[in-house]
Design a protein around this motif. Structure first.
Motif, PDB file in Angstrom:
ATOM      1  N   LYS A 159      -8.261  -1.364  -4.072  1.00 10.94           N
ATOM      2  CA  LYS A 159      -7.752  -0.019  -4.335  1.00 10.94           C
ATOM      3  C   LYS A 159      -7.378   0.129  -5.798  1.00 10.94           C
ATOM      4  CE  LYS A 159      -3.101  -1.281  -2.758  1.00 10.94           C
ATOM      5  NZ  LYS A 159      -2.000  -0.948  -1.814  1.00 10.94           N
ATOM      6  N   GLU A 160      -7.261   1.357  -6.237  1.00 18.57           N
ATOM      7  CA  GLU A 160      -6.911   1.631  -7.620  1.00 18.57           C
ATOM      8  C   GLU A 160      -5.420   1.409  -7.851  1.00 18.57           C
ATOM      9  OE1 GLU A 160      -8.125   5.462  -8.900  1.00 18.57           O
ATOM     10  OE2 GLU A 160     -10.260   5.061  -8.678  1.00 18.57           O
ATOM     11  N   LEU A 161      -5.063   1.301  -9.132  1.00 18.58           N
ATOM     12  CA  LEU A 161      -3.647   1.223  -9.478  1.00 18.58           C
ATOM     13  C   LEU A 161      -2.942   2.487  -9.012  1.00 18.58           C
ATOM     14  CD1 LEU A 161      -3.639  -0.157 -13.136  1.00 18.58           C
ATOM     15  CD2 LEU A 161      -2.994  -1.398 -11.075  1.00 18.58           C
ATOM     16  N   PRO A 175      -0.406   5.677  -9.301  1.00 20.25           N
ATOM     17  CA  PRO A 175      -0.158   6.573 -10.442  1.00 20.25           C
ATOM     18  C   PRO A 175       0.941   6.068 -11.363  1.00 20.25           C
ATOM     19  CG  PRO A 175      -0.462   7.846  -8.442  1.00 20.25           C
ATOM     20  CD  PRO A 175      -0.424   6.411  -8.027  1.00 20.25           C
ATOM     21  N   VAL A 176       1.980   5.466 -10.783  1.00 17.78           N
ATOM     22  CA  VAL A 176       3.080   4.941 -11.605  1.00 17.78           C
ATOM     23  C   VAL A 176       2.594   3.802 -12.491  1.00 17.78           C
ATOM     24  CG1 VAL A 176       5.297   3.742 -11.570  1.00 17.78           C
ATOM     25  CG2 VAL A 176       4.882   5.632  -9.986  1.00 17.78           C
ATOM     26  N   LYS A 177       1.836   2.868 -11.915  1.00 15.02           N
ATOM     27  CA  LYS A 177       1.338   1.740 -12.696  1.00 15.02           C
ATOM     28  C   LYS A 177       0.356   2.208 -13.769  1.00 15.02           C
ATOM     29  CE  LYS A 177       2.030  -2.079  -9.475  1.00 15.02           C
ATOM     30  NZ  LYS A 177       1.384  -3.176  -8.710  1.00 15.02           N
ATOM     31  N   LYS A 178      -0.461   3.205 -13.431  1.00 13.45           N
ATOM     32  CA  LYS A 178      -1.372   3.756 -14.442  1.00 13.45           C
ATOM     33  C   LYS A 178      -0.585   4.347 -15.608  1.00 13.45           C
ATOM     34  CE  LYS A 178      -5.423   4.942 -11.636  1.00 13.45           C
ATOM     35  NZ  LYS A 178      -6.277   6.058 -11.133  1.00 13.45           N
ATOM     36  N   ALA A 179       0.522   5.002 -15.295  1.00 11.12           N
ATOM     37  CA  ALA A 179       1.319   5.655 -16.333  1.00 11.12           C
ATOM     38  C   ALA A 179       2.016   4.648 -17.237  1.00 11.12           C
ATOM     39  CB  ALA A 179       2.347   6.580 -15.687  1.00 11.12           C
ATOM     40  N   VAL A 180       2.500   3.557 -16.649  1.00 12.60           N
ATOM     41  CA  VAL A 180       3.265   2.592 -17.455  1.00 12.60           C
ATOM     42  C   VAL A 180       2.388   1.495 -18.048  1.00 12.60           C
ATOM     43  CG1 VAL A 180       5.365   3.009 -16.128  1.00 12.60           C
ATOM     44  CG2 VAL A 180       3.846   1.107 -15.476  1.00 12.60           C
ATOM     45  N   ARG A 181       1.128   1.408 -17.622  1.00  9.86           N
ATOM     46  CA  ARG A 181       0.250   0.333 -18.103  1.00  9.86           C
ATOM     47  C   ARG A 181       0.171   0.281 -19.630  1.00  9.86           C
ATOM     48  NH1 ARG A 181      -6.222  -0.474 -16.695  1.00  9.86           N
ATOM     49  NH2 ARG A 181      -6.433  -2.577 -17.609  1.00  9.86           N
TER      50      ARG A 181
END
Length: 206
Positions: free
Chosen positions: A148-150, A152-158
């Motif tokens: 599965k994809e990251l 939304p929170v992890k995408k934002a903080v990556r």
């Protein structure tokens, strides 16, 4: 993340690294990394991105032929101080461009290094290059879920976490796909944080 930025970030991390990443849950997990792996004194073992030497503390290093590299002087000095009475060879070196000969090491250990280097594929290919045929690569690192994809929170903080010196979005499956002609997976074990941190053991097939 470039080499210069990583060197700067881990210079800042070096005074507190062990207190954060070599204690508590992290220390418990580090103790599991070498379970089932029996090294002997005739083997040449390479630690890539050795940092402060946290993994070395889990081995009976006095009986092993170990070389350890890192790109940040301050982290390397911490490791050198811990093992100043040992025979371990500590070298400053770029994991993406190592100066060792081909097929030199029996075992290559990469702990929390793939999520740090600017070019993961270069790093893996260098590990493979310096490893002897049928030798093992032992990886301990953080990876994104395979199925599965990251979030939304992890995408934002990556991007912010990258600035702090590590990447939470690496996909091991994609990395392995680019190197499956030379590597076979022997073990893939989730260790911490719902499988985000994994122990992966691979063998060089050619």
């Amino acid at each position: 993340m470039g080499n210069r930025w990583n060197e700067f970030v881990y210079k800042l991390w070096s005074p507190v690294y062990d207190r954060v990443f070599n204690s508590g849950k992290f220390l418990q997990v580090r103790k599991k990394i070498f379970q089932g792996n029996n090294f002997n004194e005739n083997q040449n073992i390479l630690f890539v991105g050795v940092g402060t030497g946290a993994e070395l503390e889990q081995l009976n290093h006095t009986e092993l032929n170990i070389t350890a590299i890192d790109y940040t002087n301050e982290m390397l000095e911490k490791a050198k101080f811990k093992f100043k009475s040992s025979s371990i060879k500590f070298l400053k070196m770029d994991a993406q461009d190592m100066s060792f000969q081909d097929n030199h090491f029996d075992v290559v250990v990469g702990s929390l290094v793939l999520s740090v280097v600017p070019d993961v594929d270069k790093c893996i290919k260098e590990m493979v290059r310096v490893l002897k045929p049928n030798g093992e690569i032992i990886i301990f690192d953080k990876f994104a879920p395979e199925d599965k994809e990251l979030s939304p929170v992890k995408k934002a903080v990556r991007p912010l976490i990258k600035l702090l010196g590590t990447d939470i979005g690496l996909n091991f499956g994609k990395m392995y796909e680019q190197n499956k002609e030379t590597l076979s997976i022997k073990e893939d074990t989730p260790l911490m944080f719902n499988g985000m941190y994994r122990k992966i053991v691979m063998s060089k097939t050619s």
